[in-house]
Scaffold this active site. Structure first.
Site, PDB file in Angstrom:
ATOM      1  N   ILE A  12      13.730   6.475  21.707  1.00 56.75           N
ATOM      2  CA  ILE A  12      13.439   7.051  23.027  1.00 56.75           C
ATOM      3  C   ILE A  12      13.209   5.943  24.060  1.00 56.75           C
ATOM      4  CG2 ILE A  12      11.955   8.651  24.309  1.00 56.75           C
ATOM      5  CD1 ILE A  12      11.304   9.972  21.561  1.00 56.75           C
ATOM      6  N   SER A  34       9.523  -3.066  13.960  1.00 58.39           N
ATOM      7  CA  SER A  34       9.204  -2.446  12.664  1.00 58.39           C
ATOM      8  C   SER A  34      10.136  -1.269  12.393  1.00 58.39           C
ATOM      9  CB  SER A  34       7.740  -1.990  12.621  1.00 58.39           C
ATOM     10  OG  SER A  34       7.482  -1.085  13.680  1.00 58.39           O
ATOM     11  N   SER A 124       3.454  14.416  21.969  1.00 67.26           N
ATOM     12  CA  SER A 124       4.365  15.267  21.204  1.00 67.26           C
ATOM     13  C   SER A 124       3.858  16.699  21.230  1.00 67.26           C
ATOM     14  CB  SER A 124       4.369  14.752  19.759  1.00 67.26           C
ATOM     15  OG  SER A 124       4.941  15.701  18.901  1.00 67.26           O
ATOM     16  N   ALA A 125       4.790  17.627  21.062  1.00 64.83           N
ATOM     17  CA  ALA A 125       4.402  19.032  20.933  1.00 64.83           C
ATOM     18  C   ALA A 125       3.557  19.251  19.688  1.00 64.83           C
ATOM     19  CB  ALA A 125       5.654  19.897  20.863  1.00 64.83           C
ATOM     20  N   TYR A 148      -0.427  11.849  11.790  1.00 70.57           N
ATOM     21  CA  TYR A 148       0.428  11.444  12.914  1.00 70.57           C
ATOM     22  C   TYR A 148       0.051  12.257  14.155  1.00 70.57           C
ATOM     23  CZ  TYR A 148       4.422  11.547  16.061  1.00 70.57           C
ATOM     24  OH  TYR A 148       5.222  11.516  17.190  1.00 70.57           O
ATOM     25  N   LYS A 152      -1.850  11.307  17.986  1.00 70.31           N
ATOM     26  CA  LYS A 152      -1.422  11.651  19.356  1.00 70.31           C
ATOM     27  C   LYS A 152      -2.563  12.363  20.097  1.00 70.31           C
ATOM     28  CE  LYS A 152       2.710   9.972  19.079  1.00 70.31           C
ATOM     29  NZ  LYS A 152       3.032   8.748  19.801  1.00 70.31           N
ATOM     30  N   TYR A 176       6.685  15.670  24.095  1.00 72.16           N
ATOM     31  CA  TYR A 176       8.086  15.940  23.792  1.00 72.16           C
ATOM     32  C   TYR A 176       8.199  17.072  22.794  1.00 72.16           C
ATOM     33  CZ  TYR A 176       8.137  10.835  24.773  1.00 72.16           C
ATOM     34  OH  TYR A 176       7.940   9.576  25.275  1.00 72.16           O
ATOM     35  N   ASN A 178      11.669  18.616  20.698  1.00 71.48           N
ATOM     36  CA  ASN A 178      12.450  17.952  19.644  1.00 71.48           C
ATOM     37  C   ASN A 178      13.575  17.103  20.243  1.00 71.48           C
ATOM     38  OD1 ASN A 178      10.973  20.139  18.290  1.00 71.48           O
ATOM     39  ND2 ASN A 178      12.137  19.525  16.491  1.00 71.48           N
ATOM     40  N   ASN A 198      14.425  14.589   9.878  1.00 66.65           N
ATOM     41  CA  ASN A 198      14.691  15.548  10.947  1.00 66.65           C
ATOM     42  C   ASN A 198      16.077  16.156  10.821  1.00 66.65           C
ATOM     43  OD1 ASN A 198      12.858  13.234  12.730  1.00 66.65           O
ATOM     44  ND2 ASN A 198      12.167  15.332  12.485  1.00 66.65           N
TER      45      ASN A 198
HETATM   46  P1  NAD Z   1      11.163   4.775  17.165  1.00 64.83           P
HETATM   47  O1  NAD Z   1      10.558   4.445  15.848  1.00 64.83           O
HETATM   48  O2  NAD Z   1      12.634   4.746  17.286  1.00 64.83           O
HETATM   49  O3  NAD Z   1      10.554   3.830  18.287  1.00 64.83           O
HETATM   50  C1  NAD Z   1       9.248   3.315  18.217  1.00 64.83           C
HETATM   51  C2  NAD Z   1       9.346   1.820  18.434  1.00 64.83           C
HETATM   52  O4  NAD Z   1       8.058   1.253  18.429  1.00 64.83           O
HETATM   53  C3  NAD Z   1      10.152   1.126  17.339  1.00 64.83           C
HETATM   54  O5  NAD Z   1      11.150   0.346  17.946  1.00 64.83           O
HETATM   55  C4  NAD Z   1       9.124   0.241  16.625  1.00 64.83           C
HETATM   56  O6  NAD Z   1       9.692  -0.955  16.154  1.00 64.83           O
HETATM   57  C5  NAD Z   1       8.077   0.029  17.705  1.00 64.83           C
HETATM   58  N1  NAD Z   1       6.686  -0.189  17.241  1.00 64.83           N
HETATM   59  C6  NAD Z   1       5.983   0.548  16.364  1.00 64.83           C
HETATM   60  N2  NAD Z   1       4.754   0.051  16.234  1.00 64.83           N
HETATM   61  C7  NAD Z   1       4.661  -1.025  17.064  1.00 64.83           C
HETATM   62  C8  NAD Z   1       3.643  -1.958  17.367  1.00 64.83           C
HETATM   63  N3  NAD Z   1       2.455  -1.916  16.759  1.00 64.83           N
HETATM   64  N4  NAD Z   1       3.893  -2.929  18.279  1.00 64.83           N
HETATM   65  C9  NAD Z   1       5.114  -3.016  18.873  1.00 64.83           C
HETATM   66  N5  NAD Z   1       6.133  -2.160  18.612  1.00 64.83           N
HETATM   67  C10 NAD Z   1       5.901  -1.179  17.711  1.00 64.83           C
HETATM   68  O7  NAD Z   1      10.584   6.200  17.583  1.00 64.83           O
HETATM   69  P2  NAD Z   1      11.010   7.130  18.797  1.00 64.83           P
HETATM   70  O8  NAD Z   1      11.609   8.355  18.227  1.00 64.83           O
HETATM   71  O9  NAD Z   1      11.711   6.363  19.812  1.00 64.83           O
HETATM   72  O10 NAD Z   1       9.563   7.529  19.324  1.00 64.83           O
HETATM   73  C11 NAD Z   1       8.975   6.912  20.436  1.00 64.83           C
HETATM   74  C12 NAD Z   1       7.635   7.552  20.695  1.00 64.83           C
HETATM   75  O11 NAD Z   1       7.813   8.948  20.921  1.00 64.83           O
HETATM   76  C13 NAD Z   1       6.644   7.440  19.559  1.00 64.83           C
HETATM   77  O12 NAD Z   1       5.359   7.245  20.103  1.00 64.83           O
HETATM   78  C14 NAD Z   1       6.731   8.780  18.876  1.00 64.83           C
HETATM   79  O13 NAD Z   1       5.540   9.100  18.202  1.00 64.83           O
HETATM   80  C15 NAD Z   1       6.961   9.696  20.063  1.00 64.83           C
HETATM   81  N6  NAD Z   1       7.622  10.966  19.724  1.00 64.83           N
HETATM   82  C16 NAD Z   1       8.827  10.961  19.087  1.00 64.83           C
HETATM   83  C17 NAD Z   1       9.436  12.173  18.750  1.00 64.83           C
HETATM   84  C18 NAD Z   1      10.768  12.179  18.040  1.00 64.83           C
HETATM   85  O14 NAD Z   1      11.139  13.220  17.494  1.00 64.83           O
HETATM   86  N7  NAD Z   1      11.531  11.099  18.015  1.00 64.83           N
HETATM   87  C19 NAD Z   1       8.818  13.396  19.069  1.00 64.83           C
HETATM   88  C20 NAD Z   1       7.602  13.370  19.742  1.00 64.83           C
HETATM   89  C21 NAD Z   1       7.009  12.142  20.064  1.00 64.83           C
HETATM   90  N1  UFG Z   2      15.140  21.463   8.877  1.00 61.15           N
HETATM   91  C1  UFG Z   2      16.016  21.894   7.897  1.00 61.15           C
HETATM   92  N2  UFG Z   2      16.589  20.946   7.103  1.00 61.15           N
HETATM   93  C2  UFG Z   2      16.354  19.602   7.261  1.00 61.15           C
HETATM   94  C3  UFG Z   2      15.468  19.185   8.269  1.00 61.15           C
HETATM   95  C4  UFG Z   2      14.870  20.153   9.058  1.00 61.15           C
HETATM   96  O1  UFG Z   2      16.253  23.081   7.725  1.00 61.15           O
HETATM   97  O2  UFG Z   2      16.920  18.802   6.492  1.00 61.15           O
HETATM   98  C5  UFG Z   2      14.544  22.479   9.776  1.00 61.15           C
HETATM   99  C6  UFG Z   2      13.038  22.500   9.772  1.00 61.15           C
HETATM  100  O3  UFG Z   2      12.570  23.329   8.743  1.00 61.15           O
HETATM  101  C7  UFG Z   2      12.754  23.022  11.185  1.00 61.15           C
HETATM  102  C8  UFG Z   2      13.891  22.452  12.023  1.00 61.15           C
HETATM  103  O4  UFG Z   2      14.923  22.135  11.097  1.00 61.15           O
HETATM  104  O5  UFG Z   2      12.854  24.419  11.204  1.00 61.15           O
HETATM  105  C9  UFG Z   2      13.528  21.199  12.788  1.00 61.15           C
HETATM  106  O6  UFG Z   2      12.963  20.248  11.898  1.00 61.15           O
HETATM  107  P1  UFG Z   2      12.745  18.729  12.318  1.00 61.15           P
HETATM  108  O7  UFG Z   2      12.191  18.018  11.126  1.00 61.15           O
HETATM  109  O8  UFG Z   2      13.963  18.186  12.938  1.00 61.15           O
HETATM  110  O9  UFG Z   2      11.661  18.820  13.476  1.00 61.15           O
HETATM  111  P2  UFG Z   2      10.174  19.411  13.472  1.00 61.15           P
HETATM  112  O10 UFG Z   2      10.137  20.474  14.514  1.00 61.15           O
HETATM  113  O11 UFG Z   2       9.731  19.783  12.127  1.00 61.15           O
HETATM  114  O12 UFG Z   2       9.320  18.121  13.881  1.00 61.15           O
HETATM  115  C10 UFG Z   2       9.558  17.436  15.103  1.00 61.15           C
HETATM  116  C11 UFG Z   2       9.184  15.973  14.934  1.00 61.15           C
HETATM  117  C12 UFG Z   2       7.712  15.826  14.717  1.00 61.15           C
HETATM  118  C13 UFG Z   2       6.953  16.523  15.797  1.00 61.15           C
HETATM  119  C14 UFG Z   2       7.403  17.959  15.926  1.00 61.15           C
HETATM  120  C15 UFG Z   2       6.752  18.670  17.073  1.00 61.15           C
HETATM  121  O13 UFG Z   2       9.870  15.408  13.829  1.00 61.15           O
HETATM  122  O14 UFG Z   2       7.372  14.448  14.747  1.00 61.15           O
HETATM  123  O15 UFG Z   2       8.814  18.009  16.126  1.00 61.15           O
HETATM  124  O16 UFG Z   2       7.117  18.059  18.262  1.00 61.15           O
HETATM  125  F1  UFG Z   2       5.644  16.488  15.487  1.00 61.15           F
END
Ligand code: NAD
Ligand code: UFG
Length: 343
Positions: A12, A34, A124-125, A148, A152, A176, A178, A198
């Site tokens: 993101i 990481s 996150s939601a 996790y 948040k 956010y 999904n 996911n």
């Molecule tokens: P991502 O893992 O791709 O990006 C996170 C980045 O942070 C990575 O590049 C990692 O190397 C870096 N990082 C982690 N810990 C660190 C530290 N201590 N110091 C410096 N860098 C560090 O994840 P993303 O999907 O891009 O998520 C970004 C943010 O959005 C996160 O805070 C995540 O919790 C939040 N978020 C993500 C989702 C999703 O579905 N992707 C949903 C809701 C919220």
């Molecule tokens: N699902 C499948 N098969 C898979 C993976 C997922 O059927 O292999 C289904 C899940 O059961 C769910 C939907 O697809 O019904 C979405 O699942 P995701 O794992 O993609 O997403 P979630 O909604 O479970 O979780 C996401 C993020 C979490 C965050 C949450 C709420 O991964 O970090 O949304 O914002 F906390």
């Protein structure tokens, strides 16, 4: 104006760097790699024509952070850096609280000291826990079901307290739903390590032949086709939401310049799609058959989740514009260009 983007090499954060650049704001990337590849940097250059400054560093490293914030005259922090795997967080709660909460506190202390008092935080939601009503608006009670999610909730609370304690702070939590999809160039996207947790990356890897078949976790939910419903939001819309939130509050509603205080916004489309609908959208976009099997429900999953995103529209003038067809097509472009991610 220069802003620090922690986690800016990640999924993101990297897309948000592009949106910031487009808006005339210069991102300085700060990432410990990481969960990201440094190759993202070159991809960002190809997309934007700009070589962003980046630092490989940890947000828990007070000295390094101080140096970078000072040297670049940073005015605000977009804070993406975090660990994000729900399952892993239940196995390693201490690591998650250490990285996501304790290190955020270190960063906030450094920011305070340097008088940098604007932060946009990736929430996150998941902070809504089990939905008590749908669509979920920002007034929905806050809770969580895993470390996790609690990390948040905790950071949101810290930001609220901070804004209350010092009226110069502007703290914005973006919740956010999904995030899926990839940049339309196909040059950057999501590339989870190991087996994806996911849905969207799992479907994409199945379409490209890296996985045999998608397991549909439960077909007996109280939803139109029995499979789980989520509010999928295109990564480009999500990235734009960060810029809109920042610019809106940076400009300020009143005559006195930048707003202060604590703000929280849902970033979602308001529209839910089922697992089977997502598989179909992806099959259409890729012109591939996506094999799937019905599997038992995944523990901890909820039936249905989607946002009321009207606050972001009313206050920020932001709304998601991309469709699930866009989400599938852009994911597919990224997946076929880089089937194994950038590494
Ligand atoms: P991502 O893992 O791709 O990006 C996170 C980045 O942070 C990575 O590049 C990692 O190397 C870096 N990082 C982690 N810990 C660190 C530290 N201590 N110091 C410096 N860098 C560090 O994840 P993303 O999907 O891009 O998520 C970004 C943010 O959005 C996160 O805070 C995540 O919790 C939040 N978020 C993500 C989702 C999703 O579905 N992707 C949903 C809701 C919220
Ligand atoms: N699902 C499948 N098969 C898979 C993976 C997922 O059927 O292999 C289904 C899940 O059961 C769910 C939907 O697809 O019904 C979405 O699942 P995701 O794992 O993609 O997403 P979630 O909604 O479970 O979780 C996401 C993020 C979490 C965050 C949450 C709420 O991964 O970090 O949304 O914002 F906390």
């Amino acid at each position: 104006m220069k802003v620090l983007v922690t986690g800016g090499m990640g999924y993101i954060g990297s897309h948000t760097c592009i949106a910031l650049h487009k808006a005339g704001i210069t991102p300085v990337i700060y990432d410990n790699l990481s969960n990201a590849s440094v190759k993202v940097f070159d991809q960002l250059f190809t997309i934007t024509g700009e070589r962003f400054d980046y630092v490989i560093g940890d947000i828990g490293d007070e000295a390094m952070l101080t140096k970078v914030l000072k040297e670049h005259k940073i005015e605000a922090v977009f804070h993406f850096a975090a660990l994000k795997a729900v399952g892993e967080s239940t196995e390693q709660p201490v690591n998650y609280y250490q990285n996501n909460v304790a290190k955020t506190l270190t960063m906030l202390k450094v920011m305070s000291k340097l008088d940098i008092k604007k932060i946009i935080f990736s929430s996150s939601a998941t902070v809504y826990g089990e939905p008590q009503y749908l669509p979920i608006d920002e007034k929905h009670p806050i809770s969580s079901t895993n470390p996790y999610g609690w990390s948040k909730v905790m950071v949101e609370q810290i930001l609220k307290d901070l804004a209350q304690s010092d009226e110069q702070w502007l703290t914005i939590a973006l919740r956010y739903f999904n995030p899926v999809g990839a940049h339309e160039s196909g040059l950057i996207g999501e590339s989870p390590k190991g087996i994806p947790n996911n849905l969207m990356p799992f479907i994409a890897q199945t379409a490209v032949g890296r996985r045999d078949c998608v397991s549909v976790f439960g077909d007996d939910y109280d939803t139109p086709d029995g499979t789980g419903v989520r509010d999928y939001i295109h990564i480009t819309d999500l990235a734009a939401g960060h810029v809109d939130a920042f610019l809106h509050h940076q400009k300020g509603a009143g005559q006195t310049g930048t707003d202060t205080g604590n703000h929280a916004y849902n970033l979602g489309t308001g529209q839910g799609y089922s697992v089977l609908e997502m598989i179909k959208a992806f099959a259409d976009a890729s012109q591939k058959e996506i094999p799937y099997t019905l599997a038992p429900r995944r523990s901890g999953d909820i039936a249905c989740n989607y946002a009321d995103a009207s606050l972001a529209e009313t206050n920020l003038g932001w709304r998601a514009t991309k469709t699930i067809e866009d989400m599938a097509a852009d994911t597919w472009r990224w997946q076929t260009t880089y089937p194994n991610g950038l590494e």
